[in-house]
Design a protein around this motif. Sequence first.
Motif, PDB file in Angstrom:
ATOM      1  N   SER A   1       0.820  -1.217   0.000  1.00  0.00           N
ATOM      2  CA  SER A   1       0.000   0.000   0.000  1.00  0.00           C
ATOM      3  C   SER A   1       0.853   1.266   0.000  1.00  0.00           C
ATOM      4  O   SER A   1       0.344   2.356  -0.234  1.00  0.00           O
ATOM      5  CB  SER A   1      -0.931   0.013   1.211  1.00  0.00           C
ATOM      6  OG  SER A   1      -0.185   0.018   2.413  1.00  0.00           O
ATOM      7  N   GLY A   2       2.135   1.106   0.285  1.00  0.00           N
ATOM      8  CA  GLY A   2       3.033   2.258   0.308  1.00  0.00           C
ATOM      9  C   GLY A   2       4.460   1.817   0.572  1.00  0.00           C
ATOM     10  O   GLY A   2       4.733   0.640   0.845  1.00  0.00           O
ATOM     11  N   ILE A   3       5.384   2.769   0.494  1.00  0.00           N
ATOM     12  CA  ILE A   3       6.808   2.488   0.732  1.00  0.00           C
ATOM     13  C   ILE A   3       7.394   3.651   1.517  1.00  0.00           C
ATOM     14  O   ILE A   3       7.165   4.814   1.178  1.00  0.00           O
ATOM     15  CB  ILE A   3       7.580   2.305  -0.596  1.00  0.00           C
ATOM     16  CG1 ILE A   3       6.986   1.162  -1.420  1.00  0.00           C
ATOM     17  CG2 ILE A   3       9.061   2.041  -0.326  1.00  0.00           C
ATOM     18  CD1 ILE A   3       7.572   1.045  -2.817  1.00  0.00           C
ATOM     19  N   ILE A   4       8.145   3.331   2.578  1.00  0.00           N
ATOM     20  CA  ILE A   4       8.930   4.339   3.289  1.00  0.00           C
ATOM     21  C   ILE A   4      10.347   4.298   2.719  1.00  0.00           C
ATOM     22  O   ILE A   4      10.988   3.244   2.722  1.00  0.00           O
ATOM     23  CB  ILE A   4       8.940   4.070   4.805  1.00  0.00           C
ATOM     24  CG1 ILE A   4       7.516   4.188   5.362  1.00  0.00           C
ATOM     25  CG2 ILE A   4       9.859   5.051   5.522  1.00  0.00           C
ATOM     26  CD1 ILE A   4       7.406   3.862   6.841  1.00  0.00           C
ATOM     27  N   VAL A   5      10.806   5.438   2.227  1.00  0.00           N
ATOM     28  CA  VAL A   5      12.108   5.527   1.571  1.00  0.00           C
ATOM     29  C   VAL A   5      13.074   6.262   2.499  1.00  0.00           C
ATOM     30  O   VAL A   5      12.785   7.377   2.941  1.00  0.00           O
ATOM     31  CB  VAL A   5      11.994   6.275   0.220  1.00  0.00           C
ATOM     32  CG1 VAL A   5      13.320   6.242  -0.525  1.00  0.00           C
ATOM     33  CG2 VAL A   5      10.888   5.669  -0.634  1.00  0.00           C
ATOM     34  N   LEU A   6      14.210   5.630   2.801  1.00  0.00           N
ATOM     35  CA  LEU A   6      15.182   6.211   3.722  1.00  0.00           C
ATOM     36  C   LEU A   6      16.514   6.455   3.014  1.00  0.00           C
ATOM     37  O   LEU A   6      16.963   5.624   2.222  1.00  0.00           O
ATOM     38  CB  LEU A   6      15.420   5.290   4.925  1.00  0.00           C
ATOM     39  CG  LEU A   6      14.189   4.860   5.735  1.00  0.00           C
ATOM     40  CD1 LEU A   6      14.620   3.992   6.906  1.00  0.00           C
ATOM     41  CD2 LEU A   6      13.409   6.055   6.223  1.00  0.00           C
TER      42      LEU A   6
END
Length: 693
Positions: free
Chosen positions: A392-397
């Motif tokens: 449903s989404g992606i956290i990009v670091l």
Amino acid sequence: MFGMLCVATFWWQFSWFLLFNTGSETVAGYLVKIGYMGIILIPLFFFHFLISFFKITEKIDRYLLYSAYAISFVFEIILITTNHFVYGFYKYFWGFYPKAGVLHPFFLLFLFFLAIWLFYRAISSLRKQGNFNLIEKRQIKYVLWAFIFYIFASSDFLINYGIEFYPLGFLFILIFLGIIAYTIVRYRFMDIKFILGRGAVYLFSLLTIIGLATLLTSFGNGFLPYISAQVLRIGILIISILCFQPVFQFFEKIASKYFYYPFYSSQRVLTDLGKSLTQFLDLEKLSSLIANTLSDTLKLEKVAIVLKDRETGRYENKKNIGFNGGKNPSFVENNFLVDWLRRNKKPLISEEIALYIKDEPEERNLLEEIHKEMKKNGVSLYLPLLIEENVSGIIVLGNKLSNDPFSEQDIELLETLSSQASIAFQNANLYSEIKEFNAKLEQEVDKRTKELTEAYEELKRLDRAKSEFVSIASHQLRTPLTAIKGYISMMLEKSYGELSGKMVKPLENIYTSNERLIKLVNDLLNISRIEAGKTELTPEEASPEDLIQSIIQELKGSAQSKHIKLLFEKPEKDLGKIYIDTFKMRQVIMNIIDNAIRYTAQGEVSISVKIWRGNYRIAIKDSGAGMTKEEISQLFKSFSRGKAGNRFWTEGAGLGLYIAKKFIDLHNGKIWVESSGKGKGSTFVIELPLTSK
């Protein structure tokens, strides 16, 4: 446990270093005992460390561990109290070396058994591929190699049995340490860097407290001589305990601010974030909260939140800190990235892509393309937000400010946070959908309400026009019908002279039809007054029994013509009088009895009265056609007739019972009908309050 292994190894090697450089047999005797105290503990600590590392949880391994501790304790006692473990020395060119005692071979057997068992359990665990991820598999590989080189160091035990060669065990231990160091740096083994960093903070905090205690002691001894030494020590101890936590937090902040070293409690971060997530249902606010929390906790240069649009299916940036100068680069141009995150359900780390390429060579080109995109955008890690097997989404670091790799603690925090964030974003999406649905529903309701209001007003206008028409038409019809009735009546009474035999029957038929028309006009006028709210009661004290008897007398001839018994079951005692509009009640009761006679082919119609639960009840029962439940439900509506009505009396308009119910309602009474079905008769029941006035 790995730290204890390192301490025991250092103990052994340092003791041997001193042993090789002493010339005193007495000192050598002590050093041998001291050194072997560490050697005995090495296989125990190695065994404990490796069963934890390989996630071995079977009961037999726990029992073996407990047994190993017990056996090691026994060896230590024997070593300290007797000479059965080591006895005397060999004097080689490099220095003293202990001789093996009679129990030394049993220690070697103990060591050999633990080594064989560990290899067996390690191989068994590796076969269960699901127990370990790719990084853990790499860690296991290098730890096993380090373990093998450490075992080579046991070749020095041969010297205990008189085989002379220079002890090279320390070289294998150095190789062991080198492999472990590489595993720590390359594969995040045991988060040693975090342990060392936190250890440094504790060390500086402890030294500060010791310094503070020393100063306070000096101050107390010099300026407070009247305070006893014991009281002074207790006071300094209390001050030191109270000051330790603030001093520790101070050094933590220094390390975090100036060295970008992340000190945090995963539990506290997740708890605080969980509380904050419940306060927002807006996607933008949630994205900012999560991005800022990660940036502050992990000391990151860049963070972005990418969410899947539920309508278009595209991934859009909701929050961007630092990437591409704050602009919004497209992080998800490659469908393979989403597919990989969905399949593996774990973070994709830039520095580990090379490992995945080796492990999944068929996806080499696709992984290399992702790696190029990550370098281009300055991405270090992709963290999937999963809901029901969908990304449903992606956290990009981005990178850490300290340029350190992500630790095991960081990865565990991110994986747990991913679940919290996924649920929070899902709730926000559902809330947004509900808001949109409510707004749309409200618009539709307003639209339909307006349409219904307009339609209702139009119906009211048409209803008024209808009522006015019915009223006017009825009044206009009433006068000529009354005149016709009068003239025909006079003709039948021979007021205009004798009538021929052929004229009597047609005139009687005309009179009867005229009566029906007069009744219909009266019914229409009644309905018009009822719907216009102009119908009023004229209550007077009257006896329903007398009213019923007069109606029976009036309808008796009609019943006799059909050979139907018309019975009135009078109560044993007079029920008294109640307040009713006698004209309207007469019309109601007459209509019902008349219908009962019309719809009964043979049998009887009986009327009974009684007082029932504070009401005056009138029941009119017939043995006629009966009714179905469907007919009963429609019976008291205007222009409604039962199926039997069309068969027994085709001239009826279906208004009598509708008017009857309206008149009963005006009396605050009730009217209903009961019937067991077709051909089983019907019973009409009227209830009037005794206090009606």
